[in-house]
Design a protein around this motif. Sequence first.
Motif, PDB file in Angstrom:
ATOM      1  N   ALA A   1      -3.949   2.473   1.910  1.00  0.00           N
ATOM      2  CA  ALA A   1      -3.403   3.645   1.894  1.00  0.00           C
ATOM      3  C   ALA A   1      -3.400   4.295   3.392  1.00  0.00           C
ATOM      4  CB  ALA A   1      -5.307   4.325   1.256  1.00  0.00           C
ATOM      5  N   LEU A   2      -3.875   3.612   3.960  1.00  0.00           N
ATOM      6  CA  LEU A   2      -3.059   4.233   5.649  1.00  0.00           C
ATOM      7  C   LEU A   2      -1.811   3.437   5.575  1.00  0.00           C
ATOM      8  CD1 LEU A   2      -6.654   3.442   7.369  1.00  0.00           C
ATOM      9  CD2 LEU A   2      -5.730   5.663   7.961  1.00  0.00           C
ATOM     10  N   ALA A   3      -1.098   2.305   4.788  1.00  0.00           N
ATOM     11  CA  ALA A   3       0.107   1.789   5.309  1.00  0.00           C
ATOM     12  C   ALA A   3       0.777   2.076   5.921  1.00  0.00           C
ATOM     13  CB  ALA A   3      -0.479   0.106   5.089  1.00  0.00           C
ATOM     14  N   GLY A   4       0.787   2.910   4.229  1.00  0.00           N
ATOM     15  CA  GLY A   4       1.921   3.669   3.423  1.00  0.00           C
ATOM     16  C   GLY A   4       3.075   2.166   3.237  1.00  0.00           C
ATOM     17  N   PRO A   5       4.719   3.599   2.447  1.00  0.00           N
ATOM     18  CA  PRO A   5       5.156   2.164   1.211  1.00  0.00           C
ATOM     19  C   PRO A   5       5.374   0.967   1.821  1.00  0.00           C
ATOM     20  CG  PRO A   5       5.630   4.459   2.533  1.00  0.00           C
ATOM     21  CD  PRO A   5       4.590   4.750   3.312  1.00  0.00           C
ATOM     22  N   TRP A   6       5.653   1.135   0.605  1.00  0.00           N
ATOM     23  CA  TRP A   6       5.942  -1.060   0.675  1.00  0.00           C
ATOM     24  C   TRP A   6       7.485  -0.738   0.533  1.00  0.00           C
ATOM     25  CZ3 TRP A   6       2.142  -4.720   1.611  1.00  0.00           C
ATOM     26  CH2 TRP A   6       0.294  -4.452   1.013  1.00  0.00           C
TER      27      TRP A   6
ATOM     28  N   LEU B   1     -10.003  -3.087   2.162  1.00  0.00           N
ATOM     29  CA  LEU B   1      -8.740  -3.622   1.854  1.00  0.00           C
ATOM     30  C   LEU B   1      -7.916  -2.238   1.164  1.00  0.00           C
ATOM     31  CD1 LEU B   1      -8.793  -7.035   0.661  1.00  0.00           C
ATOM     32  CD2 LEU B   1      -7.888  -6.094   3.032  1.00  0.00           C
ATOM     33  N   ARG B   2      -8.436  -1.930  -0.047  1.00  0.00           N
ATOM     34  CA  ARG B   2      -7.884  -0.078  -0.074  1.00  0.00           C
ATOM     35  C   ARG B   2      -7.824   0.836   0.761  1.00  0.00           C
ATOM     36  NH1 ARG B   2     -11.214  -1.838  -4.829  1.00  0.00           N
ATOM     37  NH2 ARG B   2     -13.342  -0.197  -3.826  1.00  0.00           N
ATOM     38  N   GLU B   3      -8.518   1.581   1.430  1.00  0.00           N
ATOM     39  CA  GLU B   3      -8.569   1.738   2.692  1.00  0.00           C
ATOM     40  C   GLU B   3      -7.053   1.657   3.021  1.00  0.00           C
ATOM     41  OE1 GLU B   3      -9.991   5.604   5.188  1.00  0.00           O
ATOM     42  OE2 GLU B   3     -10.300   4.477   2.666  1.00  0.00           O
ATOM     43  N   LEU B   4      -6.845   0.206   3.688  1.00  0.00           N
ATOM     44  CA  LEU B   4      -5.822  -0.251   4.436  1.00  0.00           C
ATOM     45  C   LEU B   4      -4.402  -0.303   4.235  1.00  0.00           C
ATOM     46  CD1 LEU B   4      -5.940  -1.462   7.557  1.00  0.00           C
ATOM     47  CD2 LEU B   4      -5.433  -3.447   6.172  1.00  0.00           C
TER      48      LEU B   4
ATOM     49  N   LEU C   1      -1.015  -6.915   6.423  1.00  0.00           N
ATOM     50  CA  LEU C   1      -1.649  -6.804   5.088  1.00  0.00           C
ATOM     51  C   LEU C   1      -1.085  -8.557   4.435  1.00  0.00           C
ATOM     52  CD1 LEU C   1      -2.451  -3.314   4.005  1.00  0.00           C
ATOM     53  CD2 LEU C   1      -3.586  -4.595   3.410  1.00  0.00           C
ATOM     54  N   TRP C   2       0.381  -8.544   5.052  1.00  0.00           N
ATOM     55  CA  TRP C   2       0.530  -9.640   4.229  1.00  0.00           C
ATOM     56  C   TRP C   2       1.608 -10.564   4.818  1.00  0.00           C
ATOM     57  CZ3 TRP C   2       4.619 -10.322  -0.551  1.00  0.00           C
ATOM     58  CH2 TRP C   2       4.295  -8.536  -0.527  1.00  0.00           C
TER      59      TRP C   2
ATOM     60  N   ALA D   1     -10.794   1.973  12.241  1.00  0.00           N
ATOM     61  CA  ALA D   1     -12.549   1.165  12.891  1.00  0.00           C
ATOM     62  C   ALA D   1     -13.489   0.925  11.706  1.00  0.00           C
ATOM     63  CB  ALA D   1     -13.101   2.519  13.849  1.00  0.00           C
ATOM     64  N   ALA D   2     -13.455   1.814  10.397  1.00  0.00           N
ATOM     65  CA  ALA D   2     -14.273   1.751   9.953  1.00  0.00           C
ATOM     66  C   ALA D   2     -14.736   0.364   9.381  1.00  0.00           C
ATOM     67  CB  ALA D   2     -14.947   3.321   8.484  1.00  0.00           C
ATOM     68  N   VAL D   3     -12.741   0.185   8.648  1.00  0.00           N
ATOM     69  CA  VAL D   3     -12.730  -0.981   7.756  1.00  0.00           C
ATOM     70  C   VAL D   3     -12.214  -2.045   8.841  1.00  0.00           C
ATOM     71  CG1 VAL D   3     -10.360  -1.395   7.131  1.00  0.00           C
ATOM     72  CG2 VAL D   3     -10.798   0.482   6.687  1.00  0.00           C
ATOM     73  N   ALA D   4     -12.174  -2.016   9.861  1.00  0.00           N
ATOM     74  CA  ALA D   4     -11.876  -3.061  11.214  1.00  0.00           C
ATOM     75  C   ALA D   4     -13.146  -3.279  10.693  1.00  0.00           C
ATOM     76  CB  ALA D   4     -11.367  -3.026  12.473  1.00  0.00           C
TER      77      ALA D   4
END
Length: 433
Positions: free
Chosen positions: A117-122, A112-115, A52-53, A9-12
Amino acid sequence: MPEAAPRLAAVAERLLDGSLPVRIRAWDRSEAGPPDAPTLVVRHPRALRRFLWRPGELGLARAWVAGEVDVDGDLYEALEVLAGPLWERDSESSPARSLGEQARDPQVRSALRELIALAGPWPPPPPPPEEVRARVGPRHSRNRDRRAIGHHYDVGNDFYRLVLGESMVYSCAYWTPGGDLERAQRDKLDLVCRKLGLEEGTRLLDVGCGWGALLIHAAREYGVTGVGVTLSREQARWARKSLAEEGLADRVEIRVQDYRDVDDGPYDAIASIGMAEHVGVRRYREYAQVLHQLLAPGGRLLNHQIARPPEPPGRPHQLDPFIDSYVFPDGELSPVGSTVSALESVGFEVRDLESLREHYALTLRQWVRNLEADFTRAARLTTPGRARVWRLYMAASALAFERRRIGVNQILAVRPDPDGHSGLPLRTRDWRS
């Protein structure tokens, strides 16, 4: 570890530069956001990697089709509140801009840095299998058009029957207050027949004939003979079976054929219902020329077509990435004035134009109700991803018609005879000569 939903929510809020229009429920069951707003359910961090992509509509669409994002509650309400921040904002402030452009803003960089971190492995997950893959050949070549039509229409006749109802008409119905879908579609078919002035012995060409509903109605109720062409083998199979069951197979022929290859004119009347959207803007004049050559002098054309508003000067039209990738590959909309100009440029005389915009919104809402009423079966008849595609695109399209972002018009045109006679009555909406 902190709960995911408050972080999302904070990121959005930072990315949207404003208050959050939805409530968020994350994969860890945490929730955040306004309690009375529609709930956006993020079921897996993969959804964030997709965004993100491919920031903006396509990334979100991939997550929706894959079942990684959903809406708890009224889908229309959720789309309404998301339309502003995601699709209708000025392009300079839209999340669909590249992350490189947005990342110049320190607040956005932090989000974006927070997103990430939440998104997980690439790396990012592959697109869902329902997405259109490689497109071979020039846009709107015969082979490429055939594959595009197959992608949209050859997904199972039983699936379409569930969505469209018994009429099997996949275009805007013509509603009266208190009417139901079947009556509204029957009234639309009859409206087309009356505008075309059909009568016993008329030879009718239906370009993009779908499952054959118009030709069946015209042959049964008006005594016409006719030909229907489609690029969908599934549609042709259904139409031929239906004609045989109605005892009309000797009056109507269904062909799997490109409209550009029809060479057995002249026809007394031509219908093109929901087909021109597949033609391509650069080929509209060619389309008009082909139909003009196939129509007898004094014959009528009924062109029923979705239209978009003209773009502001200097801004090129952009194809909708979700629709182009998942729904109508290579489909293109044009302003209604451009269609009228294309028809007139080859010798047609445009005699009537009727907007049915509100009718299409009503039609789409009924199709969505049909799908939602038996969604499990719909997913089984095709794939869960494709059923989700249809639910999203039909609901979003209903709102687009209601908000006047797109329209739909019936254009009646004639090919005057050498003396300039149109064959139309003086009071044109009587339709009979």
